[in-house]
Scaffold this active site. Structure first.
Site, PDB file in Angstrom:
ATOM      1  N   HIS A 295     -34.069  29.420  19.393  1.00 26.07           N
ATOM      2  CA  HIS A 295     -35.366  29.385  20.055  1.00 26.07           C
ATOM      3  C   HIS A 295     -36.480  29.582  19.016  1.00 26.07           C
ATOM      4  CE1 HIS A 295     -33.895  29.030  24.034  1.00 26.07           C
ATOM      5  NE2 HIS A 295     -33.365  30.242  24.127  1.00 26.07           N
ATOM      6  N   CYS A 344     -37.867  24.340  18.835  1.00 24.13           N
ATOM      7  CA  CYS A 344     -39.064  23.809  19.478  1.00 24.13           C
ATOM      8  C   CYS A 344     -40.330  24.308  18.794  1.00 24.13           C
ATOM      9  CB  CYS A 344     -39.097  24.207  20.954  1.00 24.13           C
ATOM     10  SG  CYS A 344     -37.893  23.335  21.965  1.00 24.13           S
TER      11      CYS A 344
END
Length: 657
Positions: A295, A344
């Site tokens: 993440h 991301c």
């Protein structure tokens, strides 16, 4: 009858070979029936040198090392040793009549290599250095190929050119001088001992004509890489791809000559400690690769990596700032810095001052490879039953090519752009300040940097120390062999195999446990079967296996508990025996992360900011153009309410979440 002690036997004078007849005793000269054999093994591997001799009466033995000094406790026909460096040995055999004879000298060659031996190894040749040649050879020049293998006894070498036997070329190194067109072609080396024969990989040699002479080769003084994959998050959806992505990329970088530390599931303090340790390996001339899968998000122009213990909502103080990592790497003046982020980069409009962390002045040595562009997501896919980040999938496809590192990333970008799954949704972004065509395949040249290399070698080895193989004897006569393999730098595999059942034990089973108990991050709900394929590739079907994960959290020595159950052949009852073995702090545990302080204070933000990151949410297959390969790393929000958002249009997190 006069007897002679060992003290009266000369050490290096010519041995006496006499045949004396007495009234009742015929004195027979000493004869060596079996000479000890030279061996080639990794560091700290247990070795036994043996000699067999015959003579009159009981024989005495004394082993000597290469400095002609007596070996302590070397007074038996078998010499048990475990070495960190190569050494020579010889044994003196004597009798009670002052006769003595020496064996031949034997060498225990110890190789310092990052390549481990197979979990089950009997001494057959095992090649750890394959012959390679990365560029064409100048006409009239010299080239060298090397093939190195371990074996007990020491392996013999024989080189072949285009399938033809090369007389007298029977050493590890093959050197061809005054190369011409006849020197071009394929070179192979066969390595053999009494147990088996192995063939090396082929090395294809191209001879360049004068107009094809390549430009001077750029070199590195060392090549190091830190790979981090976070998947099991405490407060956020777990990911699938980092496991295989980190494992495969680590293997490819090792093929390119990189010293690799690969870690899974790190907390914030553990990530900082790992980066701090990694920075100690950097110096002038070093190529450094930092890779992260997990993440992440972007905030006020800065990229942040999310630790597995980060709370929700995220704040910059709970994450690692990539720009700060880059700044610290540049401060070490590494020759090439490559930062690869498969994460991301979603960002949101937020108030607050921008970070005051600025990179150093341009050094012409830094490459950024982002899996996606600003305010966009990076995706996981199911490819052939294997979870992978789509950026890392194409990165692994091209990374072994002998091309400038930015050209490799351009190929990754082109391939990803053609993938129908993410076309128009994910685009690779490349930033760099390279001023030279440096490639990850550039060779390592240590001339003039020996001391720095030795210091880095000590630091790197600390995170990659494996326990030595062990053979345990149980009172029932059963022998259990323990072998070890590193799946990652913080994941240890322990294999237990029954090697000898003895005379009274039947139906033996082995169980392994550890004290303290270490978490198995691959056995939780929702885990894939990908790890089983890795396990099978690491061992030859042992009787049991124990997976020890998150070794960076180990605060004391690790004790293995072995439980052996068997049926007693005579009594026909089931019995159990136990043994314990202390294996100290293996792999990354020896770095004592729990005792290290953070690498920096991270002062990007003094106020908690609501930061938004992607989550790994499995999407229904009907939402995708290709249901066979569903996306699994998806946006920041679960598409639970179809009226609120569709799976094709991911929704941003609610600021009030």
């Amino acid at each position: 009858m006069t007897y002679c002690s060992d003290r009266a036997v000369p050490l290096w004078s010519k041995p006496l070979h006499t045949l004396k007849k007495g009234p009742t005793v015929m004195k027979i000269e000493i004869s060596i029936v079996q000479q000890p054999l030279s061996v080639c093994v990794p560091q700290n591997y247990p070795v036994t040198l043996s000699v067999q001799a015959v003579g009159t009466g009981p024989l005495r033995y004394q082993w000597f090392d290469g400095q002609q000094q007596e070996v302590a406790h070397g007074t038996e026909s078998n010499l048990h040793i475990c070495l960190k460096k190569s050494e020579k040995y010889i044994c003196r055999v004597s009798d009670l009549y002052c006769n003595y004879i020496f064996t031949e000298w034997v060498k225990v060659k110890v190789l310092n290599s990052a390549v481990g031996i197979p979990p089950v190894w009997r001494g057959e040749p095992y090649i750890i250095v394959q012959p390679t040649l990365h560029q064409p050879v100048c006409h009239g020049g010299t080239f060298t190929l090397k093939c190195t293998a371990i074996g007990m006894p020491s392996p013999q070498y024989q080189w072949y050119h285009n399938g033809h036997f090369l007389p007298k070329e029977n050493k590890e190194t093959l050197e061809i001088k005054q190369a011409n067109t006849d020197s071009a072609g394929s070179y192979l080396c066969t390595v053999s001992n009494v147990l088996a024969e192995r063939w090396s990989e082929a090395a294809d040699v191209e001879i360049a004509t004068p107009d094809q002479i390549p430009a001077p080769t750029l070199t590195a003084t060392d090549k190091v890489a830190l790979l981090i994959g976070n998947l099991n998050y405490s407060h956020h959806p777990r990911l699938m791809a980092p496991t295989m992505d980190v494992h495969e990329l680590a293997s490819l970088l090792q093929q390119l000559g990189f010293r690799v530390v690969s870690l899974l599931d790190l907390t914030l303090l553990e990530m900082e400690a790992a980066i701090d340790k990694f920075l100690q390996l950097l110096d002038r001339g070093v190529y450094a690769v930092f890779y992260y899968a997990g993440h992440g998000y972007e905030h006020l122009g800065r990229n942040y990596l999310v630790a597995i213990d980060a709370p929700r909502p995220y704040c910059t103080v709970n994450c690692v700032c990539v720009q700060r990592v880059m700044w610290n790497m540049q401060e070490r003046r590494a020759q090439l810095i490559v930062i690869l982020l498969d994460t991301c980069r979603k960002w949101y409009k937020q108030s607050g001052a921008a970070s005051d962390i600025n990179p150093l002045a341009p050094l012409g040595n830094t490459v950024y490879g982002y899996a996606t562009t600003e305010d966009a997501e990076a995706f996981e896919v199911q490819d052939g039953g294997k979870s992978t980040g789509i950026f890392t999938k194409y990165l692994n496809k091209h990374i072994l090519q002998q091309k400038k590192v930015t050209h490799i990333l351009e190929q990754v970008s082109e391939d990803l752009g053609k993938d129908q799954l993410v076309c128009g949704r994910q685009v690779v972004e490349i930033k760099h300040t390279l001023k030279e065509p440096r490639a990850l395949t550039d060779p390592v040249g240590t001339a003039g940097h020996t001391m720095e290399l030795l210091l880095r070698d000590v630091c790197w080895k600390q995170a990659n120390v494996l326990p030595s193989q062990k053979l345990l004897d149980f009172s029932c006569g059963v022998q259990v062999e323990l072998s070890f393999s590193a799946l990652f730098s913080n994941v240890l595999l322990v294999f237990g195999t029954v090697r000898n059942t003895g005379k009274i034990a039947q139906d033996c089973t082995v169980k392994l446990q550890s004290e303290p108990t270490m978490e198995d991050i691959f056995s939780g709900p929702g885990c894939s079967d990908e790890m089983h394929s890795l396990l099978l590739s690491k061992a030859d079907y042992p009787d049991c296996c124990l997976r020890l994960c998150c070794l960076q959290r180990l605060k004391r020595s690790l004790v293995l508990k072995i439980e052996l159950s068997y049926t007693h052949q005579d009594r026909n009852i089931r019995l159990t025996e136990h043994r314990e073995v202390d294996i100290d702090r293996p792999l990354i545990a020896s770095c004592r992360f729990s005792q290290r302080r953070p690498v920096d204070g991270r002062q990007e933000s003094t106020q908690p900011n609501r930061c938004h990151v992607k989550s790994d949410i499995r999407q229904p297959s009907y939402c995708l153009a290709h249901p066979v390969r569903p996306l699994t790393r998806k946006a920041d929000n679960i598409c639970q309410n179809s009226a609120k958002a569709t799976c094709n249009e991911p929704e941003e997190n609610d600021e009030n979440d």
